[in-house]
Design an enzyme around this catalytic site. Structure first.
Site, PDB file in Angstrom:
ATOM      1  N   CYS A  68       0.879  -1.171   0.000  1.00 46.73           N
ATOM      2  CA  CYS A  68       0.000   0.000   0.000  1.00 46.73           C
ATOM      3  C   CYS A  68       0.915   1.219   0.000  1.00 46.73           C
ATOM      4  CB  CYS A  68      -0.983  -0.020   1.173  1.00 46.73           C
ATOM      5  SG  CYS A  68      -0.221  -0.001   2.807  1.00 46.73           S
ATOM      6  N   GLY A  69       0.347   2.412   0.199  1.00 45.68           N
ATOM      7  CA  GLY A  69       1.179   3.609   0.087  1.00 45.68           C
ATOM      8  C   GLY A  69       2.326   3.625   1.077  1.00 45.68           C
ATOM      9  N   HIS A 101      15.107 -13.908  11.547  1.00 44.88           N
ATOM     10  CA  HIS A 101      14.653 -13.900  12.939  1.00 44.88           C
ATOM     11  C   HIS A 101      13.155 -14.133  13.088  1.00 44.88           C
ATOM     12  CE1 HIS A 101      18.325 -11.420  14.555  1.00 44.88           C
ATOM     13  NE2 HIS A 101      18.682 -12.469  13.827  1.00 44.88           N
ATOM     14  N   ASN A 102      12.378 -13.671  12.134  1.00 44.61           N
ATOM     15  CA  ASN A 102      10.919 -13.676  12.308  1.00 44.61           C
ATOM     16  C   ASN A 102      10.201 -14.653  11.379  1.00 44.61           C
ATOM     17  OD1 ASN A 102      11.804 -10.372  12.218  1.00 44.61           O
ATOM     18  ND2 ASN A 102      11.044 -11.206  14.147  1.00 44.61           N
TER      19      ASN A 102
HETATM   20  C1  RB5 Z   1      -4.155   5.280   0.606  1.00 40.56           C
HETATM   21  O1  RB5 Z   1      -4.224   6.655   0.394  1.00 40.56           O
HETATM   22  C2  RB5 Z   1      -3.230   4.985   1.773  1.00 40.56           C
HETATM   23  O2  RB5 Z   1      -3.845   5.357   2.960  1.00 40.56           O
HETATM   24  C3  RB5 Z   1      -2.880   3.500   1.786  1.00 40.56           C
HETATM   25  O3  RB5 Z   1      -2.256   3.165   0.605  1.00 40.56           O
HETATM   26  C4  RB5 Z   1      -1.954   3.054   2.879  1.00 40.56           C
HETATM   27  O4  RB5 Z   1      -0.791   3.807   2.933  1.00 40.56           O
HETATM   28  C5  RB5 Z   1      -2.575   2.861   4.193  1.00 40.56           C
HETATM   29  O5  RB5 Z   1      -1.916   2.536   5.200  1.00 40.56           O
END
Ligand code: RB5
Length: 159
Positions: A68-69, A101-102
């Site tokens: 994700c971002g 380790h994990n």
């Molecule tokens: C999306 O804008 C963003 O919030 C998502 O990609 C992520 O970073 C969430 O944790």
């Protein structure tokens, strides 16, 4: 020999990095299952995180990659699933340690922080580093015990 399977998912913040990693994973010999998203249109990370982490939790895939971002949302979602150990890695060192380790079984990447070249290095290191076992296995066993206790508590509260 059949190729090792790997499952990958992202929201819109990770979409372009996911697309850039797929051919790289295929070159490394992995059979890639992509659970989406399939464009840079806004999409909710829990939807894709749950699909991939659920499949790893169920034992359908040994390893997965979520993007994700920031990498934070996907980490939070993935680590809710039993038997999933998801690690957000911004550099190769963390990627190596998360395996040694994990025994991390999901690599989380930050699509808005990590460029494709760095991501490829992180992925290569993560996929090629074995778990060390030993004292680290004892610690993972303790995490599993916590999971089992929490499960008992939630079953009891449902009575
Ligand atoms: C999306 O804008 C963003 O919030 C998502 O990609 C992520 O970073 C969430 O944790």
């Amino acid at each position: 020999m059949t190729a090792e399977k790997i499952i990958i998912g992202a929201d819109h913040g990770g979409f372009s990095l996911k697309e850039s990693l797929k051919p790289f994973l295929a070159e490394m010999g992995f059979a890639v299952t992509d659970v989406g998203t399939d464009s840079d249109r806004a999409a909710d990370y829990p939807d894709f995180g749950a699909k991939a982490a659920g499949a790893v939790s169920a034992g359908l895939f040994q390893r997965g990659i979520l993007i994700c971002g920031s990498g934070v949302g996907m980490s939070i979602v993935a680590n809710r699933f039993p038997r999933v150990r998801a690690a957000l890695c911004l550099d190769e060192e963390t990627a190596r340690l998360s395996r040694m380790h994990n025994d991390a079984n999901i690599l989380v990447l930050a699509g808005r922080k990590t460029d494709p070249e760095t991501a490829r290095k992180i992925v290569r290191t993560w996929l090629s580093t074995p778990f060390e076992g030993g004292r680290h296995q004892r610690r993972l066993d303790k995490i599993r015990e916590i999971d089992l206790k929490l499960n008992e508590i939630s079953n009891d509260s449902g009575r």
